[in-house]
Write a protein that holds these residues in place. Structure first.
Motif, PDB file in Angstrom:
ATOM      1  N   ILE A  57      -5.323  -2.712   0.325  1.00  0.00           N
ATOM      2  CA  ILE A  57      -5.363  -1.433   1.087  1.00  0.00           C
ATOM      3  C   ILE A  57      -5.392  -1.041  -0.299  1.00  0.00           C
ATOM      4  CG2 ILE A  57      -5.317   0.619   2.358  1.00  0.00           C
ATOM      5  CD1 ILE A  57      -4.140  -0.635   4.569  1.00  0.00           C
ATOM      6  N   SER A  58      -6.700  -0.152  -0.987  1.00  0.00           N
ATOM      7  CA  SER A  58      -6.366   0.725  -2.852  1.00  0.00           C
ATOM      8  C   SER A  58      -6.823   2.210  -2.392  1.00  0.00           C
ATOM      9  CB  SER A  58      -7.881  -0.601  -3.153  1.00  0.00           C
ATOM     10  OG  SER A  58      -7.848  -1.613  -3.062  1.00  0.00           O
ATOM     11  N   ARG A  76      -0.447   8.826  -0.238  1.00  0.00           N
ATOM     12  CA  ARG A  76      -1.116   9.708   1.306  1.00  0.00           C
ATOM     13  C   ARG A  76      -2.497   9.058   1.420  1.00  0.00           C
ATOM     14  NH1 ARG A  76      -0.107  13.850  -2.228  1.00  0.00           N
ATOM     15  NH2 ARG A  76      -2.106  14.888  -1.041  1.00  0.00           N
ATOM     16  N   ARG A  77      -3.585   8.197   1.100  1.00  0.00           N
ATOM     17  CA  ARG A  77      -4.390   7.941   1.701  1.00  0.00           C
ATOM     18  C   ARG A  77      -4.278   6.681   2.035  1.00  0.00           C
ATOM     19  NH1 ARG A  77      -8.976  11.175  -2.413  1.00  0.00           N
ATOM     20  NH2 ARG A  77      -9.041  12.700  -1.446  1.00  0.00           N
ATOM     21  N   ILE A  78      -3.813   5.896   1.524  1.00  0.00           N
ATOM     22  CA  ILE A  78      -3.418   5.005   1.696  1.00  0.00           C
ATOM     23  C   ILE A  78      -2.100   4.550   3.442  1.00  0.00           C
ATOM     24  CG2 ILE A  78      -2.382   2.595   1.026  1.00  0.00           C
ATOM     25  CD1 ILE A  78      -2.553   2.913  -1.657  1.00  0.00           C
ATOM     26  N   LYS A  93       1.241  -8.911   4.739  1.00  0.00           N
ATOM     27  CA  LYS A  93      -0.102  -9.651   3.573  1.00  0.00           C
ATOM     28  C   LYS A  93      -0.746  -8.625   3.031  1.00  0.00           C
ATOM     29  CE  LYS A  93      -0.344 -13.956   6.537  1.00  0.00           C
ATOM     30  NZ  LYS A  93      -1.552 -14.710   7.073  1.00  0.00           N
ATOM     31  N   TRP A  94      -0.008  -8.071   3.120  1.00  0.00           N
ATOM     32  CA  TRP A  94      -1.079  -6.317   2.865  1.00  0.00           C
ATOM     33  C   TRP A  94      -0.731  -5.897   1.311  1.00  0.00           C
ATOM     34  CZ3 TRP A  94      -1.558  -1.611   7.311  1.00  0.00           C
ATOM     35  CH2 TRP A  94      -1.609  -2.944   7.813  1.00  0.00           C
ATOM     36  N   LYS A  95      -1.618  -6.112   0.249  1.00  0.00           N
ATOM     37  CA  LYS A  95      -0.841  -5.232  -1.050  1.00  0.00           C
ATOM     38  C   LYS A  95      -1.265  -3.827  -1.115  1.00  0.00           C
ATOM     39  CE  LYS A  95      -1.327  -9.215  -3.416  1.00  0.00           C
ATOM     40  NZ  LYS A  95      -1.926 -10.256  -4.156  1.00  0.00           N
ATOM     41  N   MET A  96      -0.826  -3.063  -1.236  1.00  0.00           N
ATOM     42  CA  MET A  96      -0.959  -1.774  -1.441  1.00  0.00           C
ATOM     43  C   MET A  96      -1.061  -0.994  -3.434  1.00  0.00           C
ATOM     44  SD  MET A  96      -0.345  -1.484   1.968  1.00  0.00           S
ATOM     45  CE  MET A  96       0.530  -2.044   2.889  1.00  0.00           C
TER      46      MET A  96
END
Length: 253
Positions: A57-58, A76-78, A93-96
């Protein structure tokens, strides 16, 4: 700022090697909640992609304001998306990726005020037969979670058991009237030192509850070694494994 660009570029290459789809959510200026149109689009995307495998999620911003402020705004959007998505997806598994204004498209400011979900579309869920057992079960019946294993002497669930937990979560999510009691059992001794059987049942409860299943639909308890499937002491490892189990009792469906 320039020193960061090669690192960001490499991270994007690494992520793109694993993903084949993107979904973009847009925000108004200085806002960390999406536009009304994007809220509706996100709800529709979630409904159509319940089994999607999310990879990153970028968050992005326009160039209005200073760099540090925009970096925090993109975070904050993430965070808004994390809150919305947390119930249905494998978060581990997510990358921020918080880019702020350090990486943006050549489009308008409105096009750069966004967050992007990269994902594998409609990952196929591999079932173990558990789903069918739940379909056939009635209130009062019990189902053994045969593939739930723990690190010896602890309540830590081994990584190989995560798919069956995911399947159980999906069953609970897709059957909102279903209520269960999670019951832990141990092997080898009737003496449940440290209340291990209850703590193991609680781990399953915590997994389901933290992923959005209402606590009113869940309960848990431990029976120690008081209800073995095989007489204690067991004769072999197979009997130990069957005594050391987690059962689900159907309370309502």
């Amino acid at each position: 700022m320039k020193l960061l660009l090669p690192i960001i570029f490499l991270l994007c290459l690494s992520a793109n090697a694993q993903q084949d789809h993107e979904f973009t959510i847009y925000f108004d200026s200085d806002a960390d909640v999406p536009t009304e149109a994007s809220k509706a689009a996100l709800a529709e995307w979630m409904e159509s992609n319940k089994n999607a495998g999310i990879h990153t999620i970028s968050g992005y911003t326009d160039t209005i304001g200073n760099t540090e402020y925009n970096r925090r705004l993109s975070i904050r959007r993430i965070q808004y998306l994390i809150f919305r998505l947390n119930a249905g997806y494998m978060r581990k598994k997510w990358k921020m990726m918080s880019y702020g204004e350090t990486q943006y498209t050549s489009g308008t400011d409105a096009e750069n005020r966004k967050a992007v979900i990269t994902y594998t579309k409609q990952q196929k869920t591999v079932t173990s037969g558990l789903t069918q057992l739940f379909k056939e079960a009635r209130a009062g019946e019990k189902i053994i979670l045969r593939d739930i294993n723990f690190v010896g002497g602890t309540s830590f669930i081994v990584e190989e058991s995560k798919p069956i937990l995911k399947e159980l979560y999906i069953i609970m999510r897709d059957n909102p009237k279903l209520k269960i009691d999670i019951q832990g059992h141990i092997c080898c001794s009737a003496d449940d030192t440290g209340d291990l059987s209850k703590r193991r049942a609680m781990e399953v409860f915590v997994y389901l509850h933290s992923n959005g299943i209402n606590g009113d639909r869940l309960s848990y308890r431990g029976f120690g070694g008081s209800k073995p499937m095989h007489k204690i002491p067991e004769r072999n490892k197979e009997e130990m494994a069957e005594n050391r189990r987690v059962e689900i009792e159907i309370l309502a469906n």
